[in-house]
Design an enzyme around this catalytic site. Sequence first.
Site, PDB file in Angstrom:
ATOM      1  N   SER A 202       0.853  -1.202   0.000  1.00  0.00           N
ATOM      2  CA  SER A 202       0.000   0.000   0.000  1.00  0.00           C
ATOM      3  C   SER A 202       0.880   1.240   0.000  1.00  0.00           C
ATOM      4  O   SER A 202       1.981   1.225   0.579  1.00  0.00           O
ATOM      5  CB  SER A 202      -0.885   0.030   1.251  1.00  0.00           C
ATOM      6  OG  SER A 202      -1.512   1.307   1.365  1.00  0.00           O
TER       7      SER A 202
ATOM      8  N   TYR B  96      -1.869  -1.178  10.416  1.00  0.00           N
ATOM      9  CA  TYR B  96      -1.992  -1.421   8.969  1.00  0.00           C
ATOM     10  C   TYR B  96      -0.777  -0.867   8.218  1.00  0.00           C
ATOM     11  O   TYR B  96      -0.205  -1.535   7.345  1.00  0.00           O
ATOM     12  CB  TYR B  96      -3.290  -0.779   8.465  1.00  0.00           C
ATOM     13  CG  TYR B  96      -3.482  -0.950   6.970  1.00  0.00           C
ATOM     14  CD1 TYR B  96      -3.804  -2.189   6.435  1.00  0.00           C
ATOM     15  CD2 TYR B  96      -3.311   0.127   6.104  1.00  0.00           C
ATOM     16  CE1 TYR B  96      -3.965  -2.366   5.071  1.00  0.00           C
ATOM     17  CE2 TYR B  96      -3.461  -0.035   4.732  1.00  0.00           C
ATOM     18  CZ  TYR B  96      -3.787  -1.270   4.234  1.00  0.00           C
ATOM     19  OH  TYR B  96      -3.938  -1.447   2.879  1.00  0.00           O
TER      20      TYR B  96
HETATM   21  N1  LIG Z   1      -8.869  -0.387  -0.896  1.00  0.00           N
HETATM   22  C1  LIG Z   1      -7.792   0.367  -0.674  1.00  0.00           C
HETATM   23  O1  LIG Z   1      -7.864   1.599  -0.571  1.00  0.00           O
HETATM   24  C2  LIG Z   1      -6.447  -0.274  -0.589  1.00  0.00           C
HETATM   25  C3  LIG Z   1      -5.315   0.535  -0.698  1.00  0.00           C
HETATM   26  C4  LIG Z   1      -4.058  -0.055  -0.617  1.00  0.00           C
HETATM   27  C5  LIG Z   1      -3.950  -1.424  -0.444  1.00  0.00           C
HETATM   28  N2  LIG Z   1      -5.078  -2.183  -0.338  1.00  0.00           N
HETATM   29  C6  LIG Z   1      -4.917  -3.621  -0.146  1.00  0.00           C
HETATM   30  O2  LIG Z   1      -5.559  -4.310  -1.192  1.00  0.00           O
HETATM   31  C7  LIG Z   1      -6.007  -5.573  -0.719  1.00  0.00           C
HETATM   32  C8  LIG Z   1      -7.480  -5.736  -1.033  1.00  0.00           C
HETATM   33  O3  LIG Z   1      -8.197  -4.701  -0.411  1.00  0.00           O
HETATM   34  P1  LIG Z   1      -9.727  -4.397  -0.709  1.00  0.00           P
HETATM   35  O4  LIG Z   1      -9.913  -2.941  -0.560  1.00  0.00           O
HETATM   36  O5  LIG Z   1     -10.167  -5.075  -1.960  1.00  0.00           O
HETATM   37  O6  LIG Z   1     -10.379  -5.087   0.564  1.00  0.00           O
HETATM   38  P2  LIG Z   1     -11.738  -5.885   0.714  1.00  0.00           P
HETATM   39  O7  LIG Z   1     -12.012  -5.900   2.175  1.00  0.00           O
HETATM   40  O8  LIG Z   1     -12.758  -5.331  -0.226  1.00  0.00           O
HETATM   41  O9  LIG Z   1     -11.296  -7.338   0.231  1.00  0.00           O
HETATM   42  C9  LIG Z   1     -10.365  -8.065   0.940  1.00  0.00           C
HETATM   43  C10 LIG Z   1     -10.626  -9.530   0.658  1.00  0.00           C
HETATM   44  O10 LIG Z   1      -9.686 -10.289   1.424  1.00  0.00           O
HETATM   45  C11 LIG Z   1     -10.389 -11.293   2.108  1.00  0.00           C
HETATM   46  N3  LIG Z   1      -9.700 -11.674   3.332  1.00  0.00           N
HETATM   47  C12 LIG Z   1      -9.565 -10.952   4.471  1.00  0.00           C
HETATM   48  N4  LIG Z   1      -8.899 -11.669   5.384  1.00  0.00           N
HETATM   49  C13 LIG Z   1      -8.601 -12.857   4.815  1.00  0.00           C
HETATM   50  C14 LIG Z   1      -7.939 -14.021   5.265  1.00  0.00           C
HETATM   51  N5  LIG Z   1      -7.462 -14.107   6.512  1.00  0.00           N
HETATM   52  N6  LIG Z   1      -7.800 -15.070   4.415  1.00  0.00           N
HETATM   53  C15 LIG Z   1      -8.300 -14.992   3.166  1.00  0.00           C
HETATM   54  N7  LIG Z   1      -8.950 -13.930   2.684  1.00  0.00           N
HETATM   55  C16 LIG Z   1      -9.098 -12.872   3.510  1.00  0.00           C
HETATM   56  C17 LIG Z   1     -11.757 -10.703   2.390  1.00  0.00           C
HETATM   57  O11 LIG Z   1     -12.717 -11.733   2.656  1.00  0.00           O
HETATM   58  C18 LIG Z   1     -12.032  -9.947   1.110  1.00  0.00           C
HETATM   59  O12 LIG Z   1     -12.630 -10.748   0.112  1.00  0.00           O
HETATM   60  C19 LIG Z   1      -5.671  -5.609   0.773  1.00  0.00           C
HETATM   61  O13 LIG Z   1      -4.439  -6.261   0.964  1.00  0.00           O
HETATM   62  C20 LIG Z   1      -5.554  -4.141   1.124  1.00  0.00           C
HETATM   63  O14 LIG Z   1      -4.749  -3.923   2.239  1.00  0.00           O
HETATM   64  C21 LIG Z   1      -6.317  -1.649  -0.407  1.00  0.00           C
END
Ligand SMILES: NC(=O)c1ccc[n+]([C@@H]2O[C@H](COP(=O)([O-])OP(=O)(O)OC[C@H]3O[C@@H](n4cnc5c(N)ncnc54)[C@H](O)[C@@H]3O)[C@@H](O)[C@H]2O)c1
Length: 260
Positions: A151, A164
């Site tokens: 991130s 985080y």
């Molecule tokens: N959305 C943002 O702004 C953003 C920014 C930077 C990085 N990220 C990263 O991108 C990735 C996806 O984020 P997102 O926004 O799509 O989140 P989200 O919450 O929409 O999706 C995350 C997915 O991961 C799954 N998950 C959570 N814990 C888990 C586990 N222990 N085992 C298996 N699956 C698990 C959830 O069920 C979900 O389907 C994450 O790593 C997040 O940190 C997101």
Amino acid sequence: MAEGSGGGAGTLAGRVAVVTGGASGIGLGLARALARRGAQVLLADLAGAEAAADMLRAEGLAAEGIAADVSSEVATAAMAEAAETRFGGLDILVNNAGIYATLTPKPFEELDLAEWRRVLEVNVMGTFLCCRAVLPAMQRRGGGRIVNISSGVAFKGNPYMAHYVASKGAVVSLTRALATELGRHGILVNSVAPGFTLSEGVLRNPVLVEGVKGPSLRGRVLARDMLPEDLTGAVCFFAGPDAAFITGQTLVVDGGAYFH
Ligand SMILES: NC(=O)c1ccc[n+]([C@@H]2O[C@H](COP(=O)([O-])OP(=O)(O)OC[C@H]3O[C@@H](n4cnc5c(N)ncnc54)[C@H](O)[C@@H]3O)[C@@H](O)[C@H]2O)c1
């Protein structure tokens, strides 16, 4: 050119990819993009992976789903085994599963220890366990690609999510360490660092949307909301033939908010 309009079609033909957290949000978008480029994709998630795979198959893509908690050693081993059993091998791992969208921002001194542990357990240990689980399968293929979703906060040190931010900094460092160790196996390890993305999970968290959406948009050179589709090009690049001499890198994809 918009994602899905055919860019890179076929570049991942014959490859098998595992996308963790692939049932929704960014992970589902990444799984779809890899499959559109010809990969067979195994979606792994706590819940909903099979339904998401059904949806991709209905779009004519090669996908299967498996229930897996990335923080479980047993589940991650079963996940890697399932990729080999169902698709005959494993070439690409996208470590996307992470805890972010369900978090409530708070000052670091108010962070609950159990929450701190769980965020580190899923985001860091989960990435480690998945990498370790797929290693034998990738070695059997003579190489592989790992793309870790970190991130932009790792570089910016955003406030009120210290656990985080620390976890994503660890993902960047882990990417470098594993790249160093795994290069001799022909396994390339890179990371994509997204900016604030309107994923399904984020859209379900009004505190995040209200608190972060506006400042993120104002902080970008490209002043529009960031969507999961904005990440597919970078991830597919690292997973594909054009990145054959690149490892240990982190590419920030955030519309020009942080220059890394
Ligand atoms: N959305 C943002 O702004 C953003 C920014 C930077 C990085 N990220 C990263 O991108 C990735 C996806 O984020 P997102 O926004 O799509 O989140 P989200 O919450 O929409 O999706 C995350 C997915 O991961 C799954 N998950 C959570 N814990 C888990 C586990 N222990 N085992 C298996 N699956 C698990 C959830 O069920 C979900 O389907 C994450 O790593 C997040 O940190 C997101």
